[in-house]
Design a protein around this motif. Structure first.
Motif: not given
Lengths: 396, 224
Positions: A310-327
């Motif tokens: 898929g489109s991948g995940i930008p490095v700067r958000t890779q830590d944030k994706i595990w948080a609740l309500f992060h989309t």
């Protein structure tokens, strides 16, 4: 005795590596090979030997040994602490021999082995350090146990809090939705223009809030009930998950040919795979989506891998994706797709960590993403570990 | 009248002494485990078994019945037995508000009494740091300056090492200036002459570890 023998003996007397002294029955030094004089830097001949003995620790001992030598005539060994003025020397060992013929006492030092002394000191040091280390370990272990108990307590409190809040928020939200609907019904047809648009936005936001509350509930419930481990066929689980997700036929999901069967809690493992594979399908946004699932045996754990193109995940958000309500695409409900609630990965991490594992992602923007998680193997019974550790720790 | 039955250390003392005299480490550990199981607390074991046993070992050496090597082994076994007893007794209760640093003035000799003091204070919730005997005076002063403990405990087993102890006290006093820690000293020379403590610049001395714990409890308040 021939003169040659006497010469040899006196050579031996002078060259002996320890002190050799000839004392009178009263303990005065008659003769010496000079070793002790050189070491102490004083003349001993004519002096009482007790003058160079540390009186505190072995004055009495020397008196007894001397008396015993002259009365019983027996040879004995005796350790003495010598003192040179205020300086107390290391203890040393002497043989005490009584020569009845001439009423004298021979005092012969057992030359000490420097290396042995060093070894003994080192052993003493190491032993003391071990005793300190053992205490540090005990304290650290207790501190960790305490911290763990605290963390578990606050986790439980947080779960209860989330549960209560979610439940309590639901009722007023339902009322808001109802009132909005009634207002619309009452103003049937009269609502136009901006007020109508606002009403629609209100409904969207209420719906969004409802979904979020549901997500909080789901998150706080996840992993709440621990199930007994069972034999889990990961291939079967993945197939089951794929069937449940029912991806469009244009997508390819490739499962590695060798998938392990092992003992684990089935429900959380299934949930984790469902969320990860579901995410890969949901976020790919391309018709030719390809998803790969595989597992590596690391010995102590299984490493699962879910990769997509898929489109991948930008490095700067890779830590944030595990948080609740992060989309990744906030408030993008307008395209009508189920964009998720931002709780899926939070649940993945929580479930995996409850098993003692970890979850992480590797991705570059535009290059797809690979989600990994470690699922530790069930260890054998830990009984007996403690006893073995205590035994080693107590060793000298 | 109430009859209090207390675990008696004397029952275990003789067997423990025999075990360390003969260098039987496992037997020694076993005796201490039994004593604990019988309900003896750490202070009871330290003062009722370890301390008299080590004194007796010293006495046996003076009677020419034991060598220095055997004495060292007995001490080493006792150090390990102490660590083991400590491990079993330990419960986490530290509030970290009362702190102590301990060091021996003797060179290359480990004062078991000082270790006992640290262990017993740990169980009272103190945070203690035991430095043993190899710490140079400047390092000790630097450490005291950095950690700012409530108490510094110094011990000395042999009178000839008293000047070193005096130097340690002086170094701490001059490094810290205004806010001085309480300095407690102990060891054989102070048993014979307790007034020596003040003459060397220390604040107080105690006859044994249990007394020291009591004294420090009175002198140092929990809140700072």
């Amino acid at each position: 005795m021939s003169e040659t023998v006497i010469a040899h003996l006196s050579h031996c007397f002078a060259g002996f590596p320890g002190a050799v002294l000839h004392l009178s029955a009263g303990g005065r030094v008659i003769e010496s090979n000079g070793r002790l004089e050189r070491e102490l830097g004083r003349v001993l001949i004519g002096e009482r030997f007790s003058d160079v003995i540390d009186a505190d620790s072995c004055g009495d001992k020397w008196d007894r040994v001397l008396a015993a030598a002259s009365s019983t005539g027996a040879t004995s060994t005796c350790e003495l602490v010598l003192a040179n003025g205020d300086e107390v020397l290391e203890p040393r060992s002497f043989s005490v021999l009584w020569d009845a013929d001439v009423s004298v006492v021979w005092l012969i030092e057992h030359p000490s082995d420097r290396r042995m002394e060093t070894v003994r000191q080192q052993v003493t040091e190491v032993n003391s350090e071990l005793a300190s280390a053992q205490r540090d370990l005990v304290r650290e272990r207790e501190r960790l146990a305490q911290a763990l108990a605290d963390a578990e307590r606050s986790n439980r409190a947080l779960d209860e809090f989330a549960h209560v809040i979610s439940h309590d928020l639901k009722a007023p939200l339902r009322s808001v939705a109802n009132y909005a609907r009634w207002i619309e019904e009452d103003l049937d047809g009269q609502l136009t223009g901006e007020p109508r648009a606002h009403m629609e936005l209100l409904r969207t936001q209420v719906e969004r809030m409802r979904v979020m509350i549901g997500a909080v509930l789901e998150y706080s419930r996840s992993g709440h009930t621990r199930m007994p481990p069972e034999v889990v066929d990961t291939k079967a689980i993945v197939e089951e998950v794929i069937a449940l997700l029912d991806p469009p036929s244009s997508m390819t999901i490739e499962v590695a040919p060798s998938m392990p069967t092992f003992i684990a809690e089935a429900a959380p493992l299934r949930q984790v795979l469902l969320n990860l594979i579901g995410n890969a399908i949901k976020h790919s946004r391309r018709p030719d989506t390809h998803v790969w699932v595989r597992v590596r045996d690391l010995g102590y754990a299984f490493e699962f891998e879910v990769r997509d193109n898929g489109s991948g995940i930008p490095v700067r958000t890779q830590d944030k994706i595990w948080a609740l309500f992060h989309t990744l695409r906030p408030r993008a409900a307008s395209d009508g797709a189920d964009d998720g609630t931002g709780v899926g990965l939070a649940i993945v991490r929580r479930l995996v960590e409850m098993q003692g594992g970890t979850a992480w992602v590797e991705s570059e923007e535009g290059q797809g993403a690979t989600f990994h998680f470690l699922w530790p193997k069930q260890t054998e019974s830990r009984e007996g570990d403690g006893a073995a550790a205590a035994d080693t720790a107590g060793d000298v | 009248m109430t009859v209090v039955t207390e675990a008696n250390p004397a029952e275990h003392y003789a067997t423990y002494l025999e075990a360390i005299r003969t260098g039987d480490r496992r037997r020694a550990f076993q005796i201490i485990d039994t004593a604990r199981d019988a309900g003896l607390d750490l202070a009871g074991i330290y003062l009722g078994i370890f301390q008299p046993a080590l004194r007796e070992i010293g006495g046996l050496w003076q009677n020419n019945e034991l060598t220095v090597a055997e004495e060292h082994l007995a001490t080493a076994i006792t150090e390990a037995a102490m660590a083991r007893a400590y491990e079993r007794a330990f419960t986490w209760s530290t509030d970290g508000s009362r702190t102590l640093i301990a060091a021996c003035a003797d060179v290359e000799r480990h004062e078991v009494g000082l270790r006992m003091l640290c262990d017993l204070l740990d169980l009272e919730g103190w945070r203690t740091t035991y430095l043993g005997s190899t710490v140079p005076i400047e390092s000790l002063a630097a450490m005291v300056l950095r950690l700012r403990p409530d108490v510094v405990a110094l011990s000395v087993a042999l009178s000839p090492h008293l000047p070193r102890l005096r130097a340690m006290v002086a170094a701490i006093r001059s490094t810290l200036g205004g806010e001085q820690p309480l300095i407690i000293v102990g060891g054989r020379p102070f048993l014979d002459d307790p007034s020596l403590a003040q003459r060397l610049g220390a604040d107080l001395t105690a006859r044994n570890a249990v007394d020291a714990v009591r004294l420090l409890g009175e002198r140092v308040s929990r809140a700072r």
